[in-house]
Design an enzyme around this catalytic site. Structure first.
Site, PDB file in Angstrom:
ATOM      1  CB  CYS A 138     -16.098  -6.509-134.429  1.00 47.02           C
ATOM      2  SG  CYS A 138     -15.953  -7.506-132.938  1.00 47.02           S
ATOM      3  CD  GLU A 179     -19.073 -11.390-127.683  1.00 47.53           C
ATOM      4  OE1 GLU A 179     -17.950 -11.560-128.183  1.00 47.53           O
ATOM      5  OE2 GLU A 179     -20.038 -10.947-128.326  1.00 47.53           O
TER       6      GLU A 179
END
Length: 670
Positions: A408, A309
């Site tokens: 998230c 990521e």
């Protein structure tokens, strides 16, 4: 930097100094248009959707399980699941403050959730459902991955939101007890560590701004200074993943895990502003500049590595492997806003606008109940509709999913949309500045306490006219400033002042200084027309392709608009013909000249390479190809999609040139 002596209002970010003072949710109301529709959906659908899902998957129940001594029997969710409840609480506080109708309901729901959270807090202020209880790992035994301090950061931000939106309540008290615990545990003489995921830094600074307590600011500064000195254990991805490879002051570019890097940078700006540390601020500006020039997608998205990521190397921006996490978009807006307030430079508002329209607005579905976690720029396969009753792997959803095992992004979108009016305008000693454009009503005070009220009317980004009407004004000169976006380069904007004088204005800031009277109008006219965009040739992954941008909106081709079930990889476009707006009810469709190659979808058999001098058999008819705003894609079911469109020399009866249109500018960033 100037001191901000005006008492903070309902503000997510309230610096005590800086070039600009932000206006709060009690000073700016978004009343219509693109963002009003999305904020309404956020209020009526997204917030409740997040609350219901967190109850369904057991994340809110974790707090009650701690209080009842049964958490060891089966805690639900990942180690950072607590933070999602805190982000939801923050969203609910900001939304309640700006709500015309649902504030009371949101207040009641906030109180109910807060009661559950409070039940799990320990006498010394420690609060976490994944560590520190019987049958669990000890407190702070896994700073690399445990996220305990990260969760505190979101708890503290929720507590600050409640205090500023509704006055200090139980949630704020919980947050202060947790912050006191952090200072006692990680301050001088305590654990000399940092969290593997930055977030606590910016939260502690905001709590210091709220309370005036110096120890919170000192602890935030200590966390920033500890980073980069190998405070965390090395891992497979390297310490760069945690930004623990190089001290913040010495780093030259944003790197490592994208959300972590951006949250850390935002916290460093907050520390720099409050301590007057110009060197630290300059270091973050340097990192931002390098990342925007070399590591940012056309959409404003950041992060090109799926595996970790993370940011990729310079100019490594493959569209089909774009991770461009929604949370990284949120964090980028947070950082850009702080840099704008500190420096007053409109380039930071430019990136915030690009990211808001093309990343943050892209994540939620039209009904606000499904989300993209990652935001690819090229979808090669149609994929399948995610199940409505189960969570999805976070980055693997081919369409927006209702919930994720790591969710998230939905709560981050919710809190960002809830606080969006606070990103619209600022004031300084000279007047009012408009940074983001939406139908809005603004009422604030200038230097000396003189009241001013403005009404903004626009159909931006569909149209480019922004009209600002003065409703109330002091009887002395002041300056109304409007941001002229960087995307207007090569197609100048115009500003019309109250007496009808028109002038061309370049990218940057355009202002009118005068004694304004009620009824005076200033009109900014932005050239919102579709334009071809090409990338820096060092972005190797998109050589031989072009994209279309219309105002701040990036466009894409979607298979839903192609005939006979064709996929987007079959199209080629002709950049010698200017893109054209299509008059329709969508307010945003564009058509470009091109063709659809019949051979592009032939069976994938045989050797896929051939000599360059071998004649290529193509069967393609010239046609018009429909493009839609990137933020709207995948709302019509499974589809393929691409932003960067291959070019080809297209021949009719007469040879055609493939040179770009003379009006096409060379973009300043990929």
């Amino acid at each position: 930097m100037r001191e901000n002596t005006t008492r903070p209002t309902v503000l997510p970010v309230a610096p005590s100094r800086g070039r600009l003072r932000p206006l709060g949710l009690d000073e700016v109301r978004i009343t219509g248009g693109f963002w009003a529709r999305r904020r309404h959906t956020n209020e009526t659908a997204t917030i409740g959707h997040c609350r219901d899902w967190m109850e369904r998957v057991g994340w809110t129940g974790n707090f009650r399980a701690v209080a009842e001594g049964r958490i060891h029997q089966g805690r639900r969710g990942r180690e950072f699941a607590d933070s999602e409840i805190y982000k939801l609480l923050e969203a609910m506080s900001w939304q309640a403050a700006a709500s015309d109708g649902s504030g009371t309901t949101l207040d009641a729901e906030t109180a109910e959730l807060t009661e559950a959270v409070a039940s799990a807090q320990q006498p010394d202020g420690y609060l976490n459902t994944a560590f520190g209880h019987p049958g669990q790992q000890p407190r702070y035994s896994d700073l690399e991955w445990g996220h305990e301090l990260y969760c505190y950061g979101h708890l503290i931000q929720a507590g600050v939101a409640q205090a500023r939106a509704r006055g200090e309540g139980e949630l704020t008290k919980i947050a202060r007890r947790a912050a006191d615990h952090v200072c006692a545990t990680f301050g001088p003489g305590g654990i000399e560590g940092v969290c593997g995921h930055p977030e606590i830094e910016t939260a502690l600074v905001e709590l210091a701004r709220l309370t005036g307590e110096q120890r919170y600011l000192d602890q935030a500064a200590l966390f920033v200074d500890r980073r980069g000195h190998h405070a965390l254990t090395d891992i497979e991805f390297g310490r760069v993943y945690f930004q623990d490879d190089v001290p913040v002051r010495d780093a030259t570019v944003l790197r490592g895990h994208a959300v972590r890097a951006l949250y850390l940078a935002a916290g460093a700006v907050d520390v720099a502003v409050e301590t007057g540390d110009d060197a630290l601020l300059a270091a973050v500006v340097r990192q931002w500049e390098a990342a925007v020039a070399r590591r940012t997608y056309l959409t404003g998205g950041m992060g090109s590595h799926h595996r970790d990521e993370s940011f990729g190397d310079d100019f490594v921006l493959p569209p089909d492997r774009a991770y461009s996490e929604t949370c990284a978009g949120v964090a980028s807006v947070m950082l850009s806003w702080r840099l704008l307030l500190a420096t007053g430079e409109p380039r930071f508002a430019d990136l915030a606008e690009r990211t808001l329209f093309n990343v943050v607005a892209t994540s939620p579905s039209e009904d606000g109940r499904a989300f993209f976690y990652a935001n690819t720029l090229h979808r090669r396969a149609r994929g399948a509709v995610p199940a409505a009753d189960t969570d999805s792997p976070r980055a693997e959803s081919s369409l927006r999913a209702p919930w994720f095992a790591v969710s998230c992004c939905p709560t981050n979108v919710a809190r960002t949309l809830a606080q969006l009016p606070a990103y619209v305008a600022t004031v300084d000693d000279h007047g009012v500045q408009l940074h983001q454009y939406a139908d809005a009503e603004i009422a604030t005070s200038l230097a000396g306490g003189h009241g001013v009220a403005l009404r903004v009317r626009t159909d931006y980004p569909s149209g480019g006219a922004v009209t600002v009407r003065v409703v109330r004004s002091p009887d002395h000169p002041w300056t109304l400033s409007l941001r002229v976006p960087e995307w207007t380069a090569g197609a100048p904007a115009s500003l019309v002042d109250p007496d009808g004088t028109r002038r061309t204005v370049p990218p940057g800031t355009a202002g009118v200084t005068r004694v304004f009277r009620p009824g005076d109008e200033v009109r900014l006219e932005l050239p919102v027309t579709p334009r071809w965009i090409r990338a820096d040739p060092r972005v190797d992954a998109v050589r031989g392709t072009v994209a279309v941008q219309r105002g701040p909106l990036v466009y894409c081709a979607e298979s839903a608009d192609l005939p006979d079930g064709r996929d987007v990889d079959a199209i080629r476009v002709d950049p010698s013909v200017k893109p054209q707006d299509v008059p329709d009810d969508t307010g945003g469709t564009v058509v470009v000249a091109g063709d659809i190659d019949a051979h592009a979808e032939r069976p994938a058999t045989g050797w896929p390479y051939e000599p360059l001098d071998r004649p290529v058999a193509r069967s393609a008819d010239r046609t018009e190809i429909v493009l839609v705003p990137y933020h709207s894609w995948a709302n019509r079911g499974p589809s393929t999609m691409r932003v960067w469109l291959p070019t080809a020399e297209l021949r009719t009866t007469e040879p055609r040139t493939t040179e770009p249109h003379p009006a096409e500018p060379r973009p300043t960033e990929p």
